[in-house]
Scaffold this motif. Structure first.
Motif, PDB file in Angstrom:
ATOM      1  N   ALA A 178     -10.770   4.799  10.575  1.00 24.18           N
ATOM      2  CA  ALA A 178      -9.443   5.106  11.106  1.00 24.18           C
ATOM      3  C   ALA A 178      -9.093   6.579  10.939  1.00 24.18           C
ATOM      4  O   ALA A 178      -8.162   7.072  11.580  1.00 24.18           O
ATOM      5  N   ARG A 179      -9.838   7.277  10.107  1.00 25.36           N
ATOM      6  CA  ARG A 179      -9.586   8.687   9.829  1.00 25.36           C
ATOM      7  C   ARG A 179     -10.653   9.602  10.430  1.00 25.36           C
ATOM      8  O   ARG A 179     -10.804  10.746  10.028  1.00 25.36           O
ATOM      9  N   GLY A 180     -11.406   9.056  11.387  1.00 30.87           N
ATOM     10  CA  GLY A 180     -12.327   9.879  12.153  1.00 30.87           C
ATOM     11  C   GLY A 180     -13.768   9.914  11.679  1.00 30.87           C
ATOM     12  O   GLY A 180     -14.586  10.619  12.256  1.00 30.87           O
ATOM     13  N   TYR A 181     -14.104   9.154  10.648  1.00 31.20           N
ATOM     14  CA  TYR A 181     -15.490   9.119  10.166  1.00 31.20           C
ATOM     15  C   TYR A 181     -16.271   8.079  10.954  1.00 31.20           C
ATOM     16  O   TYR A 181     -15.760   7.001  11.248  1.00 31.20           O
ATOM     17  N   VAL A 182     -17.507   8.423  11.317  1.00 29.91           N
ATOM     18  CA  VAL A 182     -18.365   7.511  12.069  1.00 29.91           C
ATOM     19  C   VAL A 182     -19.729   7.409  11.395  1.00 29.91           C
ATOM     20  O   VAL A 182     -20.195   8.355  10.753  1.00 29.91           O
ATOM     21  N   ARG A 183     -20.366   6.264  11.564  1.00 29.76           N
ATOM     22  CA  ARG A 183     -21.729   6.093  11.047  1.00 29.76           C
ATOM     23  C   ARG A 183     -22.670   6.982  11.837  1.00 29.76           C
ATOM     24  O   ARG A 183     -22.589   7.054  13.058  1.00 29.76           O
ATOM     25  N   ASP A 184     -23.580   7.631  11.118  1.00 23.45           N
ATOM     26  CA  ASP A 184     -24.550   8.463  11.817  1.00 23.45           C
ATOM     27  C   ASP A 184     -25.934   7.826  11.852  1.00 23.45           C
ATOM     28  O   ASP A 184     -26.888   8.426  12.322  1.00 23.45           O
ATOM     29  N   GLY A 185     -26.047   6.593  11.378  1.00 20.83           N
ATOM     30  CA  GLY A 185     -27.304   5.859  11.452  1.00 20.83           C
ATOM     31  C   GLY A 185     -28.169   5.940  10.208  1.00 20.83           C
ATOM     32  O   GLY A 185     -29.128   5.188  10.071  1.00 20.83           O
ATOM     33  N   LEU A 186     -27.855   6.845   9.284  1.00 21.96           N
ATOM     34  CA  LEU A 186     -28.653   6.980   8.073  1.00 21.96           C
ATOM     35  C   LEU A 186     -28.188   5.975   7.019  1.00 21.96           C
ATOM     36  O   LEU A 186     -26.980   5.760   6.835  1.00 21.96           O
ATOM     37  N   THR A 187     -29.136   5.318   6.363  1.00 21.21           N
ATOM     38  CA  THR A 187     -28.832   4.392   5.264  1.00 21.21           C
ATOM     39  C   THR A 187     -29.710   4.743   4.075  1.00 21.21           C
ATOM     40  O   THR A 187     -30.724   5.437   4.214  1.00 21.21           O
ATOM     41  N   GLN A 188     -29.309   4.263   2.923  1.00 21.65           N
ATOM     42  CA  GLN A 188     -30.127   4.412   1.717  1.00 21.65           C
ATOM     43  C   GLN A 188     -29.851   3.232   0.802  1.00 21.65           C
ATOM     44  O   GLN A 188     -28.799   2.605   0.882  1.00 21.65           O
ATOM     45  N   ARG A 222       0.831  -1.181   0.000  1.00 19.63           N
ATOM     46  CA  ARG A 222       0.000   0.000   0.000  1.00 19.63           C
ATOM     47  C   ARG A 222       0.873   1.241   0.000  1.00 19.63           C
ATOM     48  O   ARG A 222       1.780   1.361   0.808  1.00 19.63           O
ATOM     49  N   ALA A 223       0.538   2.160  -0.857  1.00 21.67           N
ATOM     50  CA  ALA A 223       1.357   3.359  -1.014  1.00 21.67           C
ATOM     51  C   ALA A 223       0.795   4.576  -0.304  1.00 21.67           C
ATOM     52  O   ALA A 223       1.407   5.629  -0.315  1.00 21.67           O
ATOM     53  N   GLY A 224      -0.392   4.468   0.303  1.00 18.57           N
ATOM     54  CA  GLY A 224      -0.965   5.602   1.004  1.00 18.57           C
ATOM     55  C   GLY A 224      -1.636   6.618   0.097  1.00 18.57           C
ATOM     56  O   GLY A 224      -1.898   7.740   0.502  1.00 18.57           O
ATOM     57  N   ILE A 225      -1.929   6.201  -1.142  1.00 14.93           N
ATOM     58  CA  ILE A 225      -2.562   7.118  -2.100  1.00 14.93           C
ATOM     59  C   ILE A 225      -3.948   7.543  -1.607  1.00 14.93           C
ATOM     60  O   ILE A 225      -4.302   8.717  -1.706  1.00 14.93           O
ATOM     61  N   GLY A 226      -4.740   6.609  -1.084  1.00 12.89           N
ATOM     62  CA  GLY A 226      -6.078   6.944  -0.590  1.00 12.89           C
ATOM     63  C   GLY A 226      -6.023   7.959   0.536  1.00 12.89           C
ATOM     64  O   GLY A 226      -6.821   8.898   0.576  1.00 12.89           O
ATOM     65  N   THR A 227      -5.087   7.794   1.441  1.00 15.56           N
ATOM     66  CA  THR A 227      -4.937   8.730   2.554  1.00 15.56           C
ATOM     67  C   THR A 227      -4.555  10.110   2.042  1.00 15.56           C
ATOM     68  O   THR A 227      -5.095  11.121   2.489  1.00 15.56           O
ATOM     69  N   LYS A 228      -3.637  10.156   1.087  1.00 11.30           N
ATOM     70  CA  LYS A 228      -3.222  11.446   0.525  1.00 11.30           C
ATOM     71  C   LYS A 228      -4.375  12.114  -0.216  1.00 11.30           C
ATOM     72  O   LYS A 228      -4.573  13.330  -0.104  1.00 11.30           O
ATOM     73  N   LEU A 229      -5.135  11.352  -0.966  1.00 11.64           N
ATOM     74  CA  LEU A 229      -6.263  11.896  -1.702  1.00 11.64           C
ATOM     75  C   LEU A 229      -7.328  12.433  -0.740  1.00 11.64           C
ATOM     76  O   LEU A 229      -7.824  13.551  -0.908  1.00 11.64           O
ATOM     77  N   LEU A 230      -7.677  11.651   0.280  1.00 14.67           N
ATOM     78  CA  LEU A 230      -8.673  12.089   1.253  1.00 14.67           C
ATOM     79  C   LEU A 230      -8.207  13.353   1.966  1.00 14.67           C
ATOM     80  O   LEU A 230      -8.971  14.297   2.165  1.00 14.67           O
ATOM     81  N   SER A 231      -6.951  13.403   2.332  1.00 19.55           N
ATOM     82  CA  SER A 231      -6.394  14.574   3.009  1.00 19.55           C
ATOM     83  C   SER A 231      -6.478  15.808   2.106  1.00 19.55           C
ATOM     84  O   SER A 231      -6.826  16.905   2.572  1.00 19.55           O
ATOM     85  N   ALA A 232      -6.189  15.645   0.828  1.00 19.23           N
ATOM     86  CA  ALA A 232      -6.264  16.769  -0.114  1.00 19.23           C
ATOM     87  C   ALA A 232      -7.694  17.271  -0.251  1.00 19.23           C
ATOM     88  O   ALA A 232      -7.940  18.482  -0.262  1.00 19.23           O
ATOM     89  N   VAL A 233      -8.650  16.346  -0.323  1.00 18.54           N
ATOM     90  CA  VAL A 233     -10.061  16.732  -0.432  1.00 18.54           C
ATOM     91  C   VAL A 233     -10.501  17.453   0.833  1.00 18.54           C
ATOM     92  O   VAL A 233     -11.133  18.515   0.774  1.00 18.54           O
ATOM     93  N   GLU A 234     -10.168  16.907   1.989  1.00 20.88           N
ATOM     94  CA  GLU A 234     -10.559  17.531   3.257  1.00 20.88           C
ATOM     95  C   GLU A 234      -9.955  18.929   3.384  1.00 20.88           C
ATOM     96  O   GLU A 234     -10.612  19.859   3.856  1.00 20.88           O
TER      97      GLU A 234
END
Length: 75
Positions: A39-49, A1-13
């Motif tokens: 692992a990056r602080g996102y939690v389920r808020d109970g809403l589904t679709q 794993r190269a950490g691309i997803g983490t870098k992309l998410l960080s850039a978007v945030e």
């Protein structure tokens, strides 16, 4: 794993206003994505679709991440 997803998410945030909560949808059965975002602080808020794709009905769950300075978000 190269950490691309983490870098992309960080850039978007970083590109979004710091005063807003972050929201995203993940397929309920996608354990890898749920673990990644959790692992990056996102939690389920109970809403589904439900989403129908190629004749299959899939369930998505909403994840939220509170950011410092943001006001409480409504579900």
């Amino acid at each position: 794993r190269a950490g691309i997803g983490t870098k992309l998410l960080s850039a978007v945030e970083s590109a979004l206003p710091a005063s807003s909560d972050l929201t995203l949808w993940v397929l309920a059965g996608n354990r890898g994505a749920l673990a990644f975002y959790g692992a990056r602080g996102y939690v389920r808020d109970g809403l589904t679709q439900e989403l129908t794709l190629g004749g299959a009905t899939l369930t998505e769950v909403r994840l939220r991440k509170s950011r410092e300075g943001s006001s409480p978000a409504a579900p």
